[in-house]
Motif scaffolding. Sequence first.
Motif, PDB file in Angstrom:
ATOM      1  N   GLY A  24       0.790  -1.227   0.000  1.00  0.00           N
ATOM      2  CA  GLY A  24       0.000   0.000   0.000  1.00  0.00           C
ATOM      3  C   GLY A  24       0.821   1.276   0.000  1.00  0.00           C
ATOM      4  N   THR A  25       2.100   1.175   0.347  1.00  0.00           N
ATOM      5  CA  THR A  25       2.976   2.340   0.392  1.00  0.00           C
ATOM      6  C   THR A  25       3.372   2.741  -1.032  1.00  0.00           C
ATOM      7  N   GLU A  26       3.377   4.035  -1.294  1.00  0.00           N
ATOM      8  CA  GLU A  26       3.689   4.561  -2.625  1.00  0.00           C
ATOM      9  C   GLU A  26       4.942   5.435  -2.566  1.00  0.00           C
ATOM     10  N   GLY A  79       1.662   9.831 -10.051  1.00  0.00           N
ATOM     11  CA  GLY A  79       2.951   9.173 -10.011  1.00  0.00           C
ATOM     12  C   GLY A  79       4.134  10.005 -10.458  1.00  0.00           C
ATOM     13  N   ASN A  80       3.887  11.042 -11.262  1.00  0.00           N
ATOM     14  CA  ASN A  80       4.978  11.895 -11.722  1.00  0.00           C
ATOM     15  C   ASN A  80       5.082  13.190 -10.917  1.00  0.00           C
ATOM     16  N   ALA A  81       4.388  13.253  -9.778  1.00  0.00           N
ATOM     17  CA  ALA A  81       4.404  14.458  -8.947  1.00  0.00           C
ATOM     18  C   ALA A  81       5.797  14.705  -8.372  1.00  0.00           C
ATOM     19  N   ASP A  82       6.098  15.987  -8.150  1.00  0.00           N
ATOM     20  CA  ASP A  82       7.375  16.351  -7.550  1.00  0.00           C
ATOM     21  C   ASP A  82       7.165  16.751  -6.088  1.00  0.00           C
ATOM     22  N   PHE A  83       8.237  17.248  -5.460  1.00  0.00           N
ATOM     23  CA  PHE A  83       8.160  17.627  -4.053  1.00  0.00           C
ATOM     24  C   PHE A  83       7.104  18.701  -3.792  1.00  0.00           C
ATOM     25  N   VAL A  84       6.961  19.637  -4.704  1.00  0.00           N
ATOM     26  CA  VAL A  84       5.975  20.713  -4.516  1.00  0.00           C
ATOM     27  C   VAL A  84       4.572  20.121  -4.426  1.00  0.00           C
TER      28      VAL A  84
END
Length: 169
Positions: free
Chosen positions: A87-89, A135-140
């Motif tokens: 379940g961890t992403e 899935g392609n998200a960054d830190f912001v």
Amino acid sequence: MFTINSPAVADGGELPEKYAEKNLVSPPLTWSNVPEGTKSLALAMTDPDLPEAFNFPRVFAHWLVYNISPDLQELPEGASPGRMPKGTEELNSDFVLFGSEAHKNHYAGPWPPDRSHRYVFTLYALKVEHLEIEGNADFVEFAKQVLPVTIDTTSLCVRYGPAGSPLPG
């Protein structure tokens, strides 16, 4: 008090090389005293000491993890890549922004090109069971999703560097 630690390195200590540079092995992390009401956890490993020459507008994200069960008390050594709890992403490290596909969607250890840097592991106790982050998200984007639902945080700061080999290209 909510705390995060690592059996591999003390707060303020030098991260062993086995967790840095070309070695894609995440360090073991443990935590305790998760706040009451916590429904999930998130984790960020960031470098606030990126050289100005990189012209990078924020901390550099080495590891972004979310949807960690609040019942867990650790991520064992080498959980990332490939052995994260069910379940961890994980999201991309910022190395991907510099063209390194080898650092996609998993831990990317320290690789400071110039001097010793600080690396901050921040664990977030969240009041939601599940986050939906692309899935392609960054830190912001990670921060936009995590911070508004944060109950409490705890951090572990370690050091590493300078790197013994050139940055990946």
